[in-house]
Design an enzyme around this catalytic site. Sequence first.
Site, PDB file in Angstrom:
ATOM      1  N   ASP A 130      -7.193  -6.307   3.768  1.00 14.37           N
ATOM      2  CA  ASP A 130      -6.584  -4.978   3.817  1.00 14.37           C
ATOM      3  C   ASP A 130      -6.580  -4.425   5.242  1.00 14.37           C
ATOM      4  O   ASP A 130      -7.632  -4.122   5.798  1.00 14.37           O
ATOM      5  CB  ASP A 130      -7.351  -4.048   2.871  1.00 14.37           C
ATOM      6  CG  ASP A 130      -6.684  -2.695   2.726  1.00 14.37           C
ATOM      7  OD1 ASP A 130      -5.562  -2.522   3.226  1.00 14.37           O
ATOM      8  OD2 ASP A 130      -7.300  -1.814   2.097  1.00 14.37           O
ATOM      9  N   GLY A 131      -5.368  -4.285   5.792  1.00 14.92           N
ATOM     10  CA  GLY A 131      -5.199  -3.631   7.093  1.00 14.92           C
ATOM     11  C   GLY A 131      -4.516  -4.514   8.119  1.00 14.92           C
ATOM     12  O   GLY A 131      -4.979  -5.608   8.419  1.00 14.92           O
TER      13      GLY A 131
ATOM     14  N   MET B  23      -8.790   8.541  -0.208  1.00 13.63           N
ATOM     15  CA  MET B  23      -9.691   8.882   0.920  1.00 13.63           C
ATOM     16  C   MET B  23     -10.188  10.317   0.768  1.00 13.63           C
ATOM     17  O   MET B  23      -9.401  11.197   0.403  1.00 13.63           O
ATOM     18  CB  MET B  23      -8.934   8.770   2.237  1.00 13.63           C
ATOM     19  CG  MET B  23      -8.287   7.414   2.453  1.00 13.63           C
ATOM     20  SD  MET B  23      -7.350   7.433   3.994  1.00 13.63           S
ATOM     21  CE  MET B  23      -6.673   5.777   3.968  1.00 13.63           C
TER      22      MET B  23
ATOM     23  N   MET C 236     -12.084   5.051  -0.857  1.00 15.66           N
ATOM     24  CA  MET C 236     -12.786   5.266   0.410  1.00 15.66           C
ATOM     25  C   MET C 236     -13.429   6.642   0.309  1.00 15.66           C
ATOM     26  O   MET C 236     -13.057   7.596   1.008  1.00 15.66           O
ATOM     27  CB  MET C 236     -11.790   5.178   1.583  1.00 15.66           C
ATOM     28  CG  MET C 236     -11.415   3.732   1.895  1.00 15.66           C
ATOM     29  SD  MET C 236      -9.870   3.588   2.795  1.00 15.66           S
ATOM     30  CE  MET C 236      -8.726   3.599   1.416  1.00 15.66           C
TER      31      MET C 236
ATOM     32  N   MET D   6     -11.997  -5.487   4.890  1.00 14.18           N
ATOM     33  CA  MET D   6     -11.215  -4.570   5.722  1.00 14.18           C
ATOM     34  C   MET D   6     -10.941  -5.250   7.059  1.00 14.18           C
ATOM     35  O   MET D   6     -11.869  -5.650   7.769  1.00 14.18           O
ATOM     36  CB  MET D   6     -11.976  -3.264   5.949  1.00 14.18           C
ATOM     37  CG  MET D   6     -12.147  -2.389   4.710  1.00 14.18           C
ATOM     38  SD  MET D   6     -10.626  -2.065   3.796  1.00 14.18           S
ATOM     39  CE  MET D   6      -9.612  -1.266   5.046  1.00 14.18           C
TER      40      MET D   6
ATOM     41  N   HIS E 289      -8.303   1.528  -4.299  1.00 12.48           N
ATOM     42  CA  HIS E 289      -9.298   1.337  -3.232  1.00 12.48           C
ATOM     43  C   HIS E 289      -9.898   2.693  -2.899  1.00 12.48           C
ATOM     44  O   HIS E 289      -9.240   3.543  -2.306  1.00 12.48           O
ATOM     45  CB  HIS E 289      -8.554   0.719  -2.025  1.00 12.48           C
ATOM     46  CG  HIS E 289      -9.394   0.549  -0.807  1.00 12.48           C
ATOM     47  ND1 HIS E 289      -8.843   0.267   0.429  1.00 12.48           N
ATOM     48  CD2 HIS E 289     -10.734   0.608  -0.603  1.00 12.48           C
ATOM     49  CE1 HIS E 289      -9.803   0.159   1.333  1.00 12.48           C
ATOM     50  NE2 HIS E 289     -10.960   0.370   0.727  1.00 12.48           N
TER      51      HIS E 289
ATOM     52  N   ASP F 107      -4.696   3.853  -1.985  1.00 11.08           N
ATOM     53  CA  ASP F 107      -5.819   4.234  -1.121  1.00 11.08           C
ATOM     54  C   ASP F 107      -6.227   5.681  -1.362  1.00 11.08           C
ATOM     55  O   ASP F 107      -5.455   6.599  -1.093  1.00 11.08           O
ATOM     56  CB  ASP F 107      -5.396   4.089   0.349  1.00 11.08           C
ATOM     57  CG  ASP F 107      -5.229   2.635   0.751  1.00 11.08           C
ATOM     58  OD1 ASP F 107      -6.176   1.854   0.550  1.00 11.08           O
ATOM     59  OD2 ASP F 107      -4.142   2.276   1.259  1.00 11.08           O
TER      60      ASP F 107
ATOM     61  N   SER G 219       0.827  -1.203   0.000  1.00  7.93           N
ATOM     62  CA  SER G 219       0.000   0.000   0.000  1.00  7.93           C
ATOM     63  C   SER G 219       0.860   1.251   0.000  1.00  7.93           C
ATOM     64  O   SER G 219       1.622   1.511   0.934  1.00  7.93           O
ATOM     65  CB  SER G 219      -0.919   0.013   1.218  1.00  7.93           C
ATOM     66  OG  SER G 219      -1.584   1.259   1.254  1.00  7.93           O
TER      67      SER G 219
ATOM     68  N   HIS H 191      -1.184  -1.129  -4.371  1.00 10.90           N
ATOM     69  CA  HIS H 191      -2.463  -0.811  -3.717  1.00 10.90           C
ATOM     70  C   HIS H 191      -2.494   0.699  -3.449  1.00 10.90           C
ATOM     71  O   HIS H 191      -1.597   1.253  -2.812  1.00 10.90           O
ATOM     72  CB  HIS H 191      -2.620  -1.594  -2.416  1.00 10.90           C
ATOM     73  CG  HIS H 191      -3.946  -1.407  -1.762  1.00 10.90           C
ATOM     74  ND1 HIS H 191      -5.068  -2.112  -2.153  1.00 10.90           N
ATOM     75  CD2 HIS H 191      -4.354  -0.600  -0.749  1.00 10.90           C
ATOM     76  CE1 HIS H 191      -6.103  -1.747  -1.402  1.00 10.90           C
ATOM     77  NE2 HIS H 191      -5.692  -0.826  -0.533  1.00 10.90           N
TER      78      HIS H 191
END
Length: 216
Positions: free
Chosen positions: A175-176, A37, A68, A137, A66, A35, A8, A33
């Site tokens: 993920d996470g 947001m 969010m 998640m 991804h 992210d 990520s 990956h």
Amino acid sequence: MSVKIAPSILAADFANLERDSKMINTSAADWFHIDIMDGVFVPNISFGMPVLKAIQEHATKPLDVHLMIIDPDRYIETFASLGAAVLTVHYEACHHLHRSIQKIKSCGMKAGVALNPHTPIQSLEAIINDIDLVCLMSVNPGFGGQSFIENTFEKVEQLKSLIHSKNAQCLIEIDGGVTDQNASKLISLGADVLVAGNYVFKSKDPHSTIQLLKEA
Ligand code: DX5
Ligand code: ZN
């Protein structure tokens, strides 16, 4: 099929994105990956299109994006034009999830759906055959570096059996908080893709850490 590793970028050094992208290119990682947001769906803002474009110019592996963000349909074409191979939207952020998935696919991308830790697997029952990837998640989305939520193991099992019962084809992504402490159990339960941010980028030797996860 061996597990795919998707480092990520959220945990990369933003002042050295070219260097960190090249690290992923030359490593055993499979995907990038990314992210995105919006500060509304999650309580944090990461980065947007110009930064993704900069990464895309250096990346030689597929971009796993991804989102969010609320109402992600607004940007599906944009992410396709920025080179996303997989575009994942949140179940909790879509009013018309089936329409969003169809739109992602019609733009030539694989369609992913992410579930927050509190969202039951059964929510996907009616749509599992339309999805290319489910992102479970294993932390509450919004930040890197959080601890893995143990209940994820049970959700992987439930998802695996839903996929099996519906004869669906989708990949399971986690993920996470992924580390060497949970990777092999996740893989043995059926995970196909492991996202790892801090565990990779904050390690002494990101190359070997990626290799370690790949062989977990
Ligand atoms: C969290 C993001 C994750 C995050 C993972 O909202 O979706 O992809 O970057 O980071 P780590 O592996 O550090 O938990
Ligand atoms: Zn993510």
